[in-house]
Write a protein that holds these residues in place. Structure first.
Motif, PDB file in Angstrom:
ATOM      1  N   SER A  97      -5.004 -41.546  -7.904  1.00 54.20           N
ATOM      2  CA  SER A  97      -6.453 -41.586  -7.687  1.00 54.20           C
ATOM      3  C   SER A  97      -6.961 -40.299  -7.043  1.00 54.20           C
ATOM      4  N   ASP A  98      -6.141 -39.258  -7.035  1.00 52.81           N
ATOM      5  CA  ASP A  98      -6.550 -37.954  -6.509  1.00 52.81           C
ATOM      6  C   ASP A  98      -6.894 -37.008  -7.654  1.00 52.81           C
ATOM      7  N   ARG A  99      -7.950 -36.222  -7.474  1.00 56.21           N
ATOM      8  CA  ARG A  99      -8.337 -35.206  -8.441  1.00 56.21           C
ATOM      9  C   ARG A  99      -7.833 -33.855  -7.937  1.00 56.21           C
ATOM     10  N   ILE A 100      -6.945 -33.233  -8.711  1.00 63.22           N
ATOM     11  CA  ILE A 100      -6.378 -31.936  -8.347  1.00 63.22           C
ATOM     12  C   ILE A 100      -7.182 -30.845  -9.044  1.00 63.22           C
ATOM     13  N   VAL A 101      -7.811 -29.978  -8.267  1.00 68.89           N
ATOM     14  CA  VAL A 101      -8.660 -28.914  -8.795  1.00 68.89           C
ATOM     15  C   VAL A 101      -7.827 -27.659  -9.040  1.00 68.89           C
ATOM     16  N   CYS A 102      -8.058 -27.007 -10.176  1.00 69.24           N
ATOM     17  CA  CYS A 102      -7.279 -25.837 -10.580  1.00 69.24           C
ATOM     18  C   CYS A 102      -8.136 -24.571 -10.637  1.00 69.24           C
ATOM     19  N   ARG A 103      -7.506 -23.447 -10.325  1.00 66.48           N
ATOM     20  CA  ARG A 103      -8.104 -22.129 -10.548  1.00 66.48           C
ATOM     21  C   ARG A 103      -6.985 -21.154 -10.883  1.00 66.48           C
ATOM     22  N   ALA A 104      -7.185 -20.403 -11.942  1.00 67.87           N
ATOM     23  CA  ALA A 104      -6.243 -19.353 -12.341  1.00 67.87           C
ATOM     24  C   ALA A 104      -4.822 -19.879 -12.494  1.00 67.87           C
ATOM     25  N   GLY A 105      -4.667 -21.146 -12.914  1.00 66.62           N
ATOM     26  CA  GLY A 105      -3.339 -21.709 -13.131  1.00 66.62           C
ATOM     27  C   GLY A 105      -2.689 -22.291 -11.887  1.00 66.62           C
ATOM     28  N   TYR A 106      -3.383 -22.268 -10.750  1.00 67.71           N
ATOM     29  CA  TYR A 106      -2.857 -22.812  -9.499  1.00 67.71           C
ATOM     30  C   TYR A 106      -3.641 -24.070  -9.095  1.00 67.71           C
ATOM     31  N   ALA A 107      -2.963 -25.002  -8.439  1.00 70.89           N
ATOM     32  CA  ALA A 107      -3.645 -26.146  -7.836  1.00 70.89           C
ATOM     33  C   ALA A 107      -4.225 -25.680  -6.508  1.00 70.89           C
ATOM     34  N   VAL A 108      -5.559 -25.771  -6.352  1.00 71.90           N
ATOM     35  CA  VAL A 108      -6.192 -25.215  -5.161  1.00 71.90           C
ATOM     36  C   VAL A 108      -6.763 -26.280  -4.221  1.00 71.90           C
ATOM     37  N   GLU A 109      -6.956 -27.506  -4.716  1.00 74.72           N
ATOM     38  CA  GLU A 109      -7.566 -28.522  -3.860  1.00 74.72           C
ATOM     39  C   GLU A 109      -7.185 -29.908  -4.352  1.00 74.72           C
ATOM     40  N   ARG A 110      -6.941 -30.818  -3.393  1.00 75.49           N
ATOM     41  CA  ARG A 110      -6.676 -32.227  -3.696  1.00 75.49           C
ATOM     42  C   ARG A 110      -7.828 -33.055  -3.131  1.00 75.49           C
ATOM     43  N   LEU A 111      -8.564 -33.739  -4.016  1.00 76.06           N
ATOM     44  CA  LEU A 111      -9.702 -34.553  -3.608  1.00 76.06           C
ATOM     45  C   LEU A 111      -9.414 -36.011  -3.906  1.00 76.06           C
ATOM     46  N   ALA A 112      -9.509 -36.852  -2.909  1.00 73.96           N
ATOM     47  CA  ALA A 112      -9.245 -38.285  -3.084  1.00 73.96           C
ATOM     48  C   ALA A 112     -10.488 -38.971  -3.638  1.00 73.96           C
ATOM     49  N   CYS A 113     -10.381 -39.527  -4.846  1.00 72.75           N
ATOM     50  CA  CYS A 113     -11.496 -40.298  -5.402  1.00 72.75           C
ATOM     51  C   CYS A 113     -11.732 -41.517  -4.507  1.00 72.75           C
ATOM     52  N   GLY A 114     -12.991 -41.812  -4.247  1.00 72.12           N
ATOM     53  CA  GLY A 114     -13.313 -42.960  -3.404  1.00 72.12           C
ATOM     54  C   GLY A 114     -13.404 -42.635  -1.933  1.00 72.12           C
ATOM     55  N   ALA A 115     -13.196 -41.366  -1.555  1.00 71.28           N
ATOM     56  CA  ALA A 115     -13.256 -40.984  -0.143  1.00 71.28           C
ATOM     57  C   ALA A 115     -14.666 -40.541   0.226  1.00 71.28           C
ATOM     58  N   GLY A 116     -15.094 -40.854   1.433  1.00 73.73           N
ATOM     59  CA  GLY A 116     -16.366 -40.381   1.967  1.00 73.73           C
ATOM     60  C   GLY A 116     -17.542 -40.811   1.118  1.00 73.73           C
ATOM     61  N   ALA A 117     -18.376 -39.820   0.746  1.00 68.06           N
ATOM     62  CA  ALA A 117     -19.597 -40.100  -0.022  1.00 68.06           C
ATOM     63  C   ALA A 117     -19.287 -40.590  -1.435  1.00 68.06           C
ATOM     64  N   GLU A 118     -18.026 -40.421  -1.872  1.00 67.85           N
ATOM     65  CA  GLU A 118     -17.629 -40.834  -3.217  1.00 67.85           C
ATOM     66  C   GLU A 118     -16.963 -42.216  -3.217  1.00 67.85           C
ATOM     67  N   ALA A 119     -17.277 -43.038  -2.219  1.00 67.00           N
ATOM     68  CA  ALA A 119     -16.629 -44.351  -2.082  1.00 67.00           C
ATOM     69  C   ALA A 119     -16.812 -45.228  -3.318  1.00 67.00           C
ATOM     70  N   ILE A 120     -17.922 -45.058  -4.055  1.00 75.15           N
ATOM     71  CA  ILE A 120     -18.174 -45.909  -5.219  1.00 75.15           C
ATOM     72  C   ILE A 120     -17.529 -45.353  -6.487  1.00 75.15           C
ATOM     73  N   LEU A 121     -16.762 -44.257  -6.351  1.00 74.43           N
ATOM     74  CA  LEU A 121     -16.084 -43.665  -7.512  1.00 74.43           C
ATOM     75  C   LEU A 121     -14.585 -43.537  -7.211  1.00 74.43           C
ATOM     76  N   PRO A 122     -13.856 -44.664  -7.158  1.00 72.80           N
ATOM     77  CA  PRO A 122     -12.467 -44.640  -6.679  1.00 72.80           C
ATOM     78  C   PRO A 122     -11.404 -44.320  -7.723  1.00 72.80           C
ATOM     79  N   GLN A 123     -11.750 -44.297  -9.017  1.00 72.93           N
ATOM     80  CA  GLN A 123     -10.741 -44.061 -10.051  1.00 72.93           C
ATOM     81  C   GLN A 123     -10.775 -42.614 -10.520  1.00 72.93           C
TER      82      GLN A 123
END
Length: 261
Positions: A97-123
């Motif tokens: 349920s985590d969205r891994i953000v990519c730049r230039a072929g590298y994983a740069v950020e891990r965002l948990a779906c459903g966390a904080g303001a995105e609580a209604i978007l958990p998948q």
């Protein structure tokens, strides 16, 4: 004239004296160590009342991550100094349920779906086109939704928002035009002049703030009001996927009619 020129030169000279020299060359980029911290730095122009100079713009990397210099991006804070094969040509991908953000072929950020303001978007789902998206728990496959992000109008004039083949938001309309910048007219909360401006089941009525909007009667119960279902969402929550612009963010029952505040 001579005195005025002399004053101008003096002021200019004072401004130059107050401006520190450039820290770096335009376009420069680097990974830098400051004590125990790793930093991604890029040289940027910074201006003040005294003039402009080039300074290092710094992003402090996570202690669990690293910094790399990518040919197309410059210095980047990344989750790992090793390129991630799942990021090859991709914007993002799902890890559970985590969205891994990519730049230039590298994983740069891990965002948990459903966390904080995105609580209604958990998948997290594959949204197509090398991207991933957080979607509502009530979202589900829709045969009329193509891959990627899009929207369509149903035979009943409902506006349906799609992500990765799933319906993620729905709203009843009196007129639906998916290709328009205003794709849904007559939704619950839309401005109106008469009942014919509103979707089936809605009436044009002045709300508690004297705004004439498309609305319907409602009742407040111990568990809340019944207005959200009358938007026509089929259980899908009002979220950033909603391509309607109601006069507020919260749908409530006030003075016996549904309204937004």
């Amino acid at each position: 004239m001579t005195n005025r020129l002399l004053v101008t030169v003096l002021v200019s000279g004072l401004a130059s004296a107050c401006l520190a020299p450039d820290e770096c060359a335009p376009g420069a980029t680097r990974c830098n160590m400051t004590g125990a911290s790793v930093e991604a730095q890029s040289c940027r122009s910074s201006c003040s009342d005294f003039g402009c100079r080039y300074e290092w713009e710094t992003s402090v990397c996570s202690p669990s991550g690293a910094c790399v210099v990518a040919l197309s991006e410059g210095a980047l804070c990344v989750l790992s100094a090793t390129p991630d094969p799942r990021c090859a040509g991709a914007k993002a991908w799902c890890d559970g349920s985590d969205r891994i953000v990519c730049r230039a072929g590298y994983a740069v950020e891990r965002l948990a779906c459903g966390a904080g303001a995105e609580a209604i978007l958990p998948q997290c789902i594959d949204a197509g086109g090398g991207d991933a998206a957080c979607i509502p728990a009530a979202a589900g496959p829709d045969a009329s939704c193509p891959t990627g992000r899009s929207r369509y109008c149903s035979a009943a004039q409902d506006l349906v928002e799609c992500v990765g083949g799933d319906a993620v938001f729905r709203s009843s309309c009196v007129v639906c035009s998916a290709a328009s910048t205003r794709p849904c007219a007559g939704f619950l909360g839309d401005v109106c002049t008469s009942d014919t401006d509103c979707a089936t089941g809605l009436v044009c009525h002045a709300d508690a703030l004297e705004r004439k909007i498309c609305t319907t009667t409602c009742s407040v119960t111990a568990s809340g009001d019944d207005c959200f279902a009358k938007l026509g969402t089929g259980g899908l929550p009002f979220s950033r996927y909603a391509e309607i612009s109601p006069p507020g963010r919260r749908l409530v029952c006030a003075a016996g009619y549904c309204t937004w505040d």
